[in-house]
Design an enzyme around this catalytic site. Sequence first.
Site, mmCIF file in Angstrom:
data_model
loop_
_atom_site.group_PDB
_atom_site.id
_atom_site.type_symbol
_atom_site.label_atom_id
_atom_site.label_comp_id
_atom_site.label_asym_id
_atom_site.label_seq_id
_atom_site.Cartn_x
_atom_site.Cartn_y
_atom_site.Cartn_z
ATOM 1 N N LYS A 158 0.871 -1.191 0.000
ATOM 2 C CA LYS A 158 0.000 0.000 0.000
ATOM 3 C C LYS A 158 0.901 1.232 0.000
ATOM 4 C CE LYS A 158 -4.258 1.422 2.337
ATOM 5 N NZ LYS A 158 -5.079 1.669 1.158
HETATM 6 N N1 PMP Z 1 -7.359 -2.083 -3.262
HETATM 7 C C1 PMP Z 1 -6.880 -0.835 -3.089
HETATM 8 C C2 PMP Z 1 -6.099 -0.198 -4.191
HETATM 9 C C3 PMP Z 1 -7.111 -0.154 -1.893
HETATM 10 O O1 PMP Z 1 -6.649 1.095 -1.722
HETATM 11 C C4 PMP Z 1 -7.867 -0.773 -0.872
HETATM 12 C C5 PMP Z 1 -8.125 -0.054 0.416
HETATM 13 N N2 PMP Z 1 -7.077 -0.232 1.328
HETATM 14 C C6 PMP Z 1 -8.341 -2.082 -1.094
HETATM 15 C C7 PMP Z 1 -8.072 -2.697 -2.299
HETATM 16 C C8 PMP Z 1 -9.092 -2.807 -0.031
HETATM 17 O O2 PMP Z 1 -8.201 -3.201 0.984
HETATM 18 P P1 PMP Z 1 -8.650 -3.302 2.505
HETATM 19 O O3 PMP Z 1 -9.762 -4.261 2.553
HETATM 20 O O4 PMP Z 1 -7.434 -3.784 3.194
HETATM 21 O O5 PMP Z 1 -9.056 -1.938 2.933
#
Ligand code: PMP
Length: 314
Positions: A158
Amino acid sequence: MSLYDSTVFAQGRFMPYDQARVGLLTHGLNYGTGCFEGIRGYWNPDDRELNLLLLREHFERLHTSARILLMHLPHDVEELVSLTVELCARNRFEENVYIRPLIYKNAEDVGVRLAGVDDAFAIVAIPFSAYYDGGSGLKTCVSSWRRIDDTMAPARAKITGAYINSALAKSEAQMNGFDEAIMLSHDGHVAEGSAANLFMVKNGTLFTPDPTQNVLEGITRRAVLTLAKDDLGLDVVERTLDRSELYAAEEVFFTGTAAGVIFVASVDHRPIGDGRIGPVTRALRELYDRITAGCEPKYRSWLTPTYAGRRVTA
Ligand code: PMP
């Protein structure tokens, strides 16, 4: 309380948001050399408790992202959990919150690289309500922007700078009258939304792109896969998905920390099913909402309480 009066964790201590500043030449600001998490806390008015969802999982992913970017988090997962709980308690939140831990390269000089540049770490928490107004489902389009490929930037981490990819896709979708974008991978398979993972239902089976499809390995994605298998007894398949499989799907939905479980009403102007929320999406969303509300004893361990047994007086 305004953002500027809130307490943040930065430079190894708690301080007012206003005092935690970054310089204009900060590496992370100029080159996108940072990684972060988005975590949610759910206020339970009956218990007067703020429950933080899947905290350890988020901090494990932050450690992974940091390792990929040659960064070193100054705290292990348990310390990060404690700091976050303390931060929320110090802010005396009595509402839903969004928590943003961030580690970034903080050298104030010119020269793009990763190795040998110092890091800084901070956590900010803010009140937060709904990310989407999703009552009638999301109108989506397949984006002309492809999802970053792992050969270009690590999609499973991320990374702050990588969000230009999401921002371009989301803006294009919104400027064309849609609510959300669906990005394909460089080779044309379905990847994910701008900030959410994608699922589809066909013939009672739940499908989602596997982790080699350049998706962020979402914490909510993993949670929903567990709920679908263990509680709904669904067959779950992680594989490459074609764009036209979405058009033919019975249900499509997104998952994410901010988004929760949210249904897709249409893809490229084609209604999904009858355009209303389908039974699998509804069952998963209701279960997820009960879990975050603290009403599912089986999944109580997914929640970390902020106030249980403590109230900060200072
Ligand atoms: N894909 C992206 C590009 C994101 O930014 C997010 C949000 N964090 C997600 C998927 C979903 O991930 P999570 O369930 O960990 O929030």
